[in-house]
Design a protein around this motif. Structure first.
Motif, PDB file in Angstrom:
ATOM      1  N   GLU A   1     -22.031  62.650 -23.694  1.00 28.08           N
ATOM      2  CA  GLU A   1     -20.981  62.211 -22.773  1.00 28.08           C
ATOM      3  C   GLU A   1     -21.423  60.966 -22.001  1.00 28.08           C
ATOM      4  O   GLU A   1     -20.628  60.036 -21.806  1.00 28.08           O
TER       5      GLU A   1
ATOM      6  N   SER B   1     -19.496  57.355 -22.042  1.00 35.57           N
ATOM      7  CA  SER B   1     -19.002  56.800 -20.785  1.00 35.57           C
ATOM      8  C   SER B   1     -19.679  55.473 -20.457  1.00 35.57           C
ATOM      9  O   SER B   1     -19.017  54.503 -20.043  1.00 35.57           O
TER      10      SER B   1
ATOM     11  N   HIS C   1     -14.614  61.354 -26.698  1.00 37.48           N
ATOM     12  CA  HIS C   1     -13.764  61.865 -25.612  1.00 37.48           C
ATOM     13  C   HIS C   1     -14.156  61.222 -24.279  1.00 37.48           C
ATOM     14  O   HIS C   1     -13.288  60.750 -23.517  1.00 37.48           O
TER      15      HIS C   1
ATOM     16  N   ARG D   1     -13.062  57.518 -24.125  1.00 37.87           N
ATOM     17  CA  ARG D   1     -11.623  57.335 -23.896  1.00 37.87           C
ATOM     18  C   ARG D   1     -11.231  57.687 -22.472  1.00 37.87           C
ATOM     19  O   ARG D   1     -10.405  57.006 -21.849  1.00 37.87           O
ATOM     20  N   VAL D   2     -11.800  58.754 -21.937  1.00 41.82           N
ATOM     21  CA  VAL D   2     -11.501  59.133 -20.548  1.00 41.82           C
ATOM     22  C   VAL D   2     -11.927  58.020 -19.602  1.00 41.82           C
ATOM     23  O   VAL D   2     -11.178  57.643 -18.688  1.00 41.82           O
ATOM     24  N   THR D   3     -13.114  57.474 -19.810  1.00 37.70           N
ATOM     25  CA  THR D   3     -13.605  56.401 -18.944  1.00 37.70           C
ATOM     26  C   THR D   3     -12.751  55.152 -19.084  1.00 37.70           C
ATOM     27  O   THR D   3     -12.444  54.477 -18.085  1.00 37.70           O
TER      28      THR D   3
ATOM     29  N   GLU E   1      -9.580  55.681 -17.135  1.00 34.89           N
ATOM     30  CA  GLU E   1      -9.833  55.607 -15.693  1.00 34.89           C
ATOM     31  C   GLU E   1      -9.983  54.155 -15.244  1.00 34.89           C
ATOM     32  O   GLU E   1      -9.455  53.765 -14.193  1.00 34.89           O
TER      33      GLU E   1
END
Length: 377
Positions: free
Chosen positions: A74, A78, A139, A142-144, A147
């Motif tokens: 992760e 990130s 994952h 993409r989340v970072t 954001e």
């Protein structure tokens, strides 16, 4: 899962998996596959590769990836998003490293006589583990990205990246199109360390900071005084935003040369001019070292001391006492070493204080610097 006779693939894996040479080869494979990953500091790639390899090894013993390995995946995803590395680029690097690791371990297993069926089972387990790690990395990336896309800060950082790459882009706040800014570059890639640097650099005046090509970079109106200690920062002379791209390219070159010389703290780009140019021509440096320092033996510690003393003498304008203070020795020691260097090389060291020709002094500085860099490495 315990290591037993039915799992003979784990024996070479455990034996070779933590070999430093294997780690370095895996790092090179990852950087060789992706230009964007290769643009990151090598230690940044090494840090992530080490964490992921350790996670794979632990998962092979336990049967599935543990929380530590998943957390490392992760962080990789990130961090790469914050560094502006697209998911496809960092996955190319990851897969190249994984391929090299598997090939090396399979070769090791065959040398030890591990049956093909056991090797196939081990490779299958590695694929299952890396698939889980890739899922977590993608994952987190993409989340970072989502954001960052929601914030005005990311828009400003994108403007910074385009300015430094020489792309046309409207110059918006906090920058002034008519203002002049120092371009500051570093090798810092960790987002938390970058945030601390940003606080220090923008305290003296307005500026814009962000991760560009994986490294902390800033455009600041004023440099902090006194300069902050810590990692090497190269600061270019002030230029308008539309003219900072050449300063960024020169700063990156100077940063590489300065890091190779072991420099730290903030350094003016102009002060690193000679170091930057000479670092780009190692063959010429070798020729000068061979011509001016034929009597020095790199395997002789005393000869290394002679070269270090001579370099300090030139760096301090041919003044004995400042050179002695920098080396933490007596002035007579500096005089003795310079005399011994002349005896060994058959040539007198130029005296900058006595008006020695600039080119001759520079040639000696270059030869000594190259000889020491090659010897100590």
């Amino acid at each position: 899962m315990e290591i037993g006779t039915g799992d003979r693939f784990l024996r070479p894996l455990i034996e070779y998996g933590r070999d430093p040479a294997l780690l370095e080869a895996t790092v090179r494979a990852a950087r060789g596959r992706s230009e964007l990953v290769a643009a990151l500091p090598e230690e940044e790639t090494r840090r992530h590769v080490r964490a992921l390899v350790d996670g794979v090894l632990a998962a092979l013993e336990d049967g599935e990836p543990g929380e530590e390995a998943l957390a490392a995946a992760e962080r990789l995803g990130s961090d790469r998003a914050r560094q502006g590395v697209p998911v496809a680029a960092f996955l190319d690097g990851f897969q190249a490293g994984r391929t090299h690791l598997v090939r090396t371990l399979v070769a090791a297993g065959r040398r030890l006589g591990v049956p093909d069926a056991a090797l196939l089972d081990g490779v299958t387990r590695i694929d299952e583990i890396t698939a889980a790690l890739v899922h977590r990395m993608v994952h987190a990336h993409r989340v970072t990205e989502l954001e960052m896309a929601r914030t005005a800060r990311e828009a400003r950082v994108q403007m910074l990246r385009r300015l430094l790459h020489g792309e046309p882009v409207p110059v918006l706040a906090p920058l002034d199109p008519a203002g002049a800014y120092h371009c500051v570059v570093s090798d810092v890639s960790d987002p938390e360390a970058a945030a601390r640097l940003e606080t220090g650099l923008t305290a003296a005046g307005p500026g814009l900071c962000g991760l560009v090509d994986g490294r902390f970079t800033a455009l600041v109106a004023r440099l902090p005084d006194p300069a902050p200690p810590g990692p090497l920062l190269v600061a270019a002379p002030p230029a308008r935003p539309a003219e900072v791209a050449p300063m960024y390219r020169l700063g990156r070159r100077a940063l590489l040369a300065g890091a190779g010389a072991g420099l730290t703290g903030m350094r003016e780009l102009a002060d690193l001019a000679l170091l930057t140019v000479t670092a780009a021509e190692p063959e010429l440096g070798g020729l000068l070292a061979a011509a001016l320092l034929p009597g020095l033996d790199p395997d002789e510690p005393f000869h290394v001391e002679l070269a270090e003393t001579a370099l300090a003498y030139l760096d301090h304008g041919g003044r004995i006492e400042p050179a002695a203070a920098a080396l933490h020795v007596h002035g007579n020691t500096v005089k003795y070493r310079i005399r011994r260097l002349r005896e060994l090389t058959g040539r007198p060291l130029p005296d900058p204080a006595a008006g020695a020709a600039v080119s001759r002094t520079a040639n000696w500085w270059w030869a000594l610097h190259h000889w020491l860099a090659r010897t100590t490495s």
